[in-house]
Design an enzyme around this catalytic site. Structure first.
Site, PDB file in Angstrom:
ATOM      1  N   HIS A   1       4.913   4.394  -9.759  1.00 12.57           N
ATOM      2  CA  HIS A   1       6.120   4.882  -9.066  1.00 12.57           C
ATOM      3  C   HIS A   1       6.989   3.716  -8.579  1.00 12.57           C
ATOM      4  O   HIS A   1       6.523   2.586  -8.443  1.00 12.57           O
ATOM      5  CB  HIS A   1       5.699   5.750  -7.877  1.00 12.57           C
ATOM      6  CG  HIS A   1       4.868   4.991  -6.878  1.00 12.57           C
ATOM      7  ND1 HIS A   1       5.424   4.160  -5.926  1.00 12.57           N
ATOM      8  CD2 HIS A   1       3.530   4.885  -6.722  1.00 12.57           C
ATOM      9  CE1 HIS A   1       4.465   3.600  -5.222  1.00 12.57           C
ATOM     10  NE2 HIS A   1       3.291   4.016  -5.698  1.00 12.57           N
TER      11      HIS A   1
ATOM     12  N   SER B   1       7.941   2.605  -2.537  1.00 12.22           N
ATOM     13  CA  SER B   1       7.902   3.680  -1.531  1.00 12.22           C
ATOM     14  C   SER B   1       8.262   3.092  -0.165  1.00 12.22           C
ATOM     15  O   SER B   1       8.296   1.874   0.017  1.00 12.22           O
ATOM     16  CB  SER B   1       6.510   4.302  -1.472  1.00 12.22           C
ATOM     17  OG  SER B   1       5.637   3.428  -0.772  1.00 12.22           O
TER      18      SER B   1
ATOM     19  N   GLU C   1      -3.165   8.128  -5.709  1.00 12.84           N
ATOM     20  CA  GLU C   1      -3.582   6.779  -5.318  1.00 12.84           C
ATOM     21  C   GLU C   1      -5.009   6.828  -4.776  1.00 12.84           C
ATOM     22  O   GLU C   1      -5.455   7.870  -4.266  1.00 12.84           O
ATOM     23  CB  GLU C   1      -2.610   6.237  -4.250  1.00 12.84           C
ATOM     24  CG  GLU C   1      -2.905   4.832  -3.733  1.00 12.84           C
ATOM     25  CD  GLU C   1      -3.001   3.791  -4.840  1.00 12.84           C
ATOM     26  OE1 GLU C   1      -3.953   3.855  -5.663  1.00 12.84           O
ATOM     27  OE2 GLU C   1      -2.143   2.893  -4.889  1.00 12.84           O
TER      28      GLU C   1
HETATM   29  O1  LIG Z   1      -1.335   0.819  -0.099  1.00  8.23           O
HETATM   30  C1  LIG Z   1      -1.674   1.303  -1.183  1.00  8.23           C
HETATM   31  O2  LIG Z   1      -1.891   2.514  -1.349  1.00  8.23           O
HETATM   32  C2  LIG Z   1      -1.830   0.394  -2.374  1.00  8.23           C
HETATM   33  C3  LIG Z   1      -0.634   0.452  -3.283  1.00  8.23           C
HETATM   34  O3  LIG Z   1       0.558   0.177  -2.629  1.00  8.23           O
HETATM   35  O4  LIG Z   1      -1.980  -0.906  -1.917  1.00  8.23           O
HETATM   36  P1  LIG Z   1      -2.889  -2.055  -2.544  1.00  8.23           P
HETATM   37  O5  LIG Z   1      -1.982  -2.999  -3.239  1.00  8.23           O
HETATM   38  O6  LIG Z   1      -3.533  -2.683  -1.347  1.00  8.23           O
HETATM   39  O7  LIG Z   1      -3.933  -1.453  -3.432  1.00  8.23           O
END
Ligand SMILES: O=C(O)[C@@H](CO)OP(=O)(O)O
Length: 244
Positions: free
Chosen positions: A3, A6, A106
């Protein structure tokens, strides 16, 4: 495709399964991504149940040459399925089905969700936070490890998306940094050590060719005028000819 940016990417907060929308930069990224894939064939779209992936999907589709309407398939209850049904065959042909799947969400970041990444690194140490964020086996407090996320995302990919690829369909998957890292780990046959270094940018599409059960990573389509992407398979070359 991951995506676009955000609101919590912008604020550097652990997001996981918290359902936040795109920023205006994320909106631009989604539209730009749509331009990059606008001339590639597309039959069906899979997206997570989170709004940042669904906004990206819809915004990218505004740019697609086929001018079909993306329609979210509601199968969560029998009533939802019946109430959202299209009865005209002609109209159905003018749509691209968008299937929403929580399995593509996610990775659930547990008790880190909502905390600032930088401040968390200062509190617990850089190495600990790096392990929580990038190691394959380590779970963030009460959250999912990448391995657990792979358990649901890749199982879903194998059960629902691969059969479509075998039947010659062109599929777009719009999801998240870690659900896509786990899927790419499977497609590229990465080890749990190699996946540590895999980082995905927001709003950058990645093209894969599926041939006889194997996946070939073909980088990121650059733009609508690009010739390269169509050289990978005969059917893509034919598609390009028809387009011209
Ligand atoms: O915060 C999150 O959900 C993820 C993706 O933005 O972060 P990270 O890069 O720490 O996996």
């Amino acid at each position: 495709m991951r995506h676009g940016e955000s609101m919590w990417n912008e604020k550097n907060l652990f997001t996981g399964c918290v359902d936040v929308p795109l920023t205006s930069k994320g909106v631009d990224e989604a539209i730009e991504a749509g331009k990059r894939i606008r001339n590639l064939p597309l039959d069906i779209i899979y997206t997570s149940a989170l709004i940042r992936a669904q906004m990206t999907t819809m915004l990218a589709l505004t740019q697609h040459h086929c001018m079909k309407d993306p329609v979210i398939m509601h199968h969560e209850t029998e009533q939802a399925r019946i109430w959202s049904q299209i009865y005209s065959e002609d109209t159905t042909k003018q749509t691209i089905p968008v299937i929403e799947a929580w399995q593509l969400n996610e990775r659930m970041y547990g008790e880190l969700q909502g905390f600032n990444k930088q401040e968390t690194a200062e509190k617990y140490g850089k190495e600990q936070v790096h392990n929580w964020r990038r190691s394959y086996h380590v779970r963030p407090p009460n959250g999912e490890s990448l391995e657990m996320c792979l358990g649901r995302a890749v199982t879903f990919f194998k059960e629902h998306i691969e059969p479509l690829l075998w039947s010659g369909k062109h599929v777009m998957v719009v999801a998240h940094a870690n659900s896509l890292r786990s899927i790419i780990m499977y497609l590229d046959k990465l080890t749990s050590r190699q996946v540590i270094n895999l980082e995905l940018s927001t709003g950058v599409p990645m093209l894969y060719i599926h041939r006889e059960g194997n996946f070939f990573r073909r980088g990121s389509p650059i733009g609508s005028s690009e010739a390269g992407a169509y050289a990978y398979t005969e059917s893509l070359a034919l598609y390009r000819q028809q387009l011209d």
